[in-house]
Write a protein that holds these residues in place. Structure first.
Motif, short mmCIF file in Angstrom:
data_model
loop_
_atom_site.label_atom_id
_atom_site.label_comp_id
_atom_site.label_asym_id
_atom_site.label_seq_id
_atom_site.Cartn_x
_atom_site.Cartn_y
_atom_site.Cartn_z
N GLN A 1 4.94 120.46 -21.61
CA GLN A 1 5.46 119.91 -22.87
C GLN A 1 5.84 118.45 -22.70
O GLN A 1 5.49 117.60 -23.53
CB GLN A 1 6.68 120.73 -23.31
N ARG A 2 6.55 118.16 -21.61
CA ARG A 2 6.95 116.76 -21.36
C ARG A 2 5.74 115.87 -21.15
O ARG A 2 5.68 114.74 -21.64
CB ARG A 2 7.88 116.70 -20.14
N SER B 1 2.74 116.37 -22.32
CA SER B 1 2.08 116.20 -23.61
C SER B 1 2.80 115.16 -24.46
O SER B 1 2.17 114.29 -25.07
CB SER B 1 2.04 117.53 -24.37
N GLU B 2 4.12 115.25 -24.51
CA GLU B 2 4.88 114.29 -25.29
C GLU B 2 4.68 112.87 -24.78
O GLU B 2 4.48 111.93 -25.57
CB GLU B 2 6.37 114.65 -25.26
N ASP B 3 4.70 112.71 -23.45
CA ASP B 3 4.50 111.38 -22.88
C ASP B 3 3.11 110.85 -23.22
O ASP B 3 2.94 109.67 -23.56
CB ASP B 3 4.66 111.42 -21.35
N ARG C 1 2.93 110.10 -27.11
CA ARG C 1 3.75 108.93 -27.45
C ARG C 1 3.11 107.65 -26.92
O ARG C 1 3.16 106.59 -27.57
CB ARG C 1 5.17 109.09 -26.91
N ALA D 1 -1.15 117.03 -30.23
CA ALA D 1 -0.10 116.32 -30.95
C ALA D 1 0.61 117.24 -31.93
O ALA D 1 1.84 117.20 -32.07
CB ALA D 1 -0.69 115.12 -31.68
N ILE E 1 3.24 119.68 -30.37
CA ILE E 1 4.52 119.14 -29.92
C ILE E 1 5.24 118.39 -31.04
O ILE E 1 6.18 117.64 -30.80
CB ILE E 1 4.34 118.22 -28.70
N LEU F 1 4.02 116.03 -33.10
CA LEU F 1 3.64 114.63 -33.29
C LEU F 1 2.28 114.51 -33.98
O LEU F 1 1.66 113.44 -33.95
CB LEU F 1 3.62 113.90 -31.95
#
Length: 414
Positions: A174-175, A177-179, A182, A229, A232, A234
């Motif tokens: 998850q982290r 993917s977010e990184d 973003r 995206a 998560i 986004l």
């Protein structure tokens, strides 16, 4: 308590209460299994604790009554706990009578929690590191607790370790993917290519579909970027970035050519289209609703798009014929354009069932005032059959590959 049971190392079948076997336990959550173990052992409180950054953090707690002094999320100094001392060997894993073990009896936590008997085992991850402990305690001493009871605790700790490892892996992904997303939102690694949509009756380019391309790693198709995206939270910002990029070259297109942009129901329902399309002649915009599952909020989507359609926007349903959901979209949204999925157009010249379904959709479109666009046209034979069936427009490699804007204009309009 377990004094009458035997532990054979094969699972929980001989350890848990009657009717609670290994096959059942694997389908139940860790808190449920922990609760069953605590009750079976006759203990007052059971918990899973993480040892991290000098603290013991209670992650799961199961108690005999609501008066339990600890709650999931509570923490205390790691060094002052039974857990740390069990992990480093200063306390035994099995303590039937805490008062008989001076180091345990002298700990402040003993009096604070009223600990009379205690069992705790380390939870070790696959790499050998200690995540924390699985522990049970009672307010009264219990001299019947034995190594077989401890064996069951260790079995559960192993199962908990596997589940925790999966959870940690999921959070890590998850982290990551977010990184990744973003970073994509801040970068210029998203670009747009334009694929021509040809009017088969007027023999001219009617529009261009704006398609996203990603230069970032990992190298993968656009749908996977958008799916990640969306998972998560986004998805809408990434779609907005793509739409803004698609409209940057709008003024360079001839006035009789439209741009087709893709939007998910989530973006539409957030009512971001009015802002994104501000200042753009809506009569030259086609909104393709991209969704492969049924939508619950058709009425709200219809209300948002109705206001834009009154100002000239046209709505297209993508991937018609690819599944049941696309037919629901057509019925519920009354689109201006219906796009036949590539699964229908591919080999339509040699496949009678494909021709039959495409023909039915084309007849439906004519009766409802929609136009039909065939996607993925690759051969002259496919194009010929589609024209014979009455398709209005088509796109695909036969008619033009997706290219950057200026290259697409030079290739297809000159």
């Amino acid at each position: 308590m377990m004094s009458d049971n035997t532990f054979n190392g094969t699972g929980f079948a001989s350890l848990l209460p009657a009717g609670y076997g290994w096959a059942e336990s694997t389908d139940r959550t860790l808190p449920e299994v922990m609760h069953s173990i605590r009750e079976h052992l006759g203990m007052d409180i059971a918990f899973i604790a993480e040892l991290s950054d000098g603290k013991r953090i209670f992650r799961e707690v199961d108690a005999k009554d609501d008066a339990c002094p600890i709650r999931a999320g509570n923490s205390d100094p790691q060094e002052e706990t039974y857990c740390q001392r069990i992990v480093d060997g200063r306390l035994p894993e099995l303590i039937p009578n805490v008062s008989a073990v001076p180091e345990a009896a002298s700990l402040p936590i003993t009096g604070m929690l009223g600990i009379g008997s205690y069992m705790g085992v380390p939870i070790r991850l696959a790499d050998g590191s200690v995540y924390g402990t699985f522990c049970c305690f009672s307010h009264e001493p219990d001299t019947t607790l034995n190594k077989r009871d401890l064996g069951m605790m260790r079995v559960f700790a192993d199962i908990a370790a596997r589940q925790i490892e999966r959870d940690l892996g999921a959070r890590r992904q998850q982290r990551e993917s977010e990184d990744r997303i973003r970073s994509m939102l801040k970068s210029d690694e998203l670009s747009i290519v334009y694929q021509p949509i040809v009017d088969l009756r007027q023999h001219r380019i009617a529009g261009f579909e704006a398609l996203s391309r990603f230069a970032a790693v990992p190298a993968r198709t656009p749908d996977l970027w958008f799916n990640e995206a969306s998972q998560i939270g986004l998805g809408v910002p990434l779609e907005e970035k793509a739409i803004r990029a698609a409209l940057l070259g709008f003024d360079r297109l001839p006035e009789n050519v439209y741009v087709s942009i893709n939007a998910s129901p989530e973006l539409i329902l957030e009512d971001r289209l009015h802002h994104l399309l501000s200042g753009t002649p809506l009569e030259r915009i086609v909104l393709e609703i991209t969704e492969h599952v049924s939508i619950d909020r058709y009425q709200e989507i219809g209300e948002v798009t109705r206001k834009l359609r009154e100002r000239g926007l046209r709505v297209a349903v993508d991937d018609a014929g690819a599944g049941y959901a696309s037919f629901r979209h057509i019925l519920k949204l009354s689109p201006d354009l219906i796009k036949l999925d590539i699964s229908l157009t591919r080999n339509i010249d040699t496949d009678a069932p494909r021709r039959a379904l495409a023909s039915a959709l084309i007849r439906f479109a004519k009766e409802t005032g929609s136009k039909v666009i065939a996607e993925g046209v690759k051969t002259p034979a496919e194009l010929g059959v589609l024209q014979d069936l009455g398709v209005d427009m088509a796109q695909g490699f036969l008619l033009g590959k997706p290219l950057p804007l200026m290259e697409s204009l030079m290739t297809h309009l000159h």
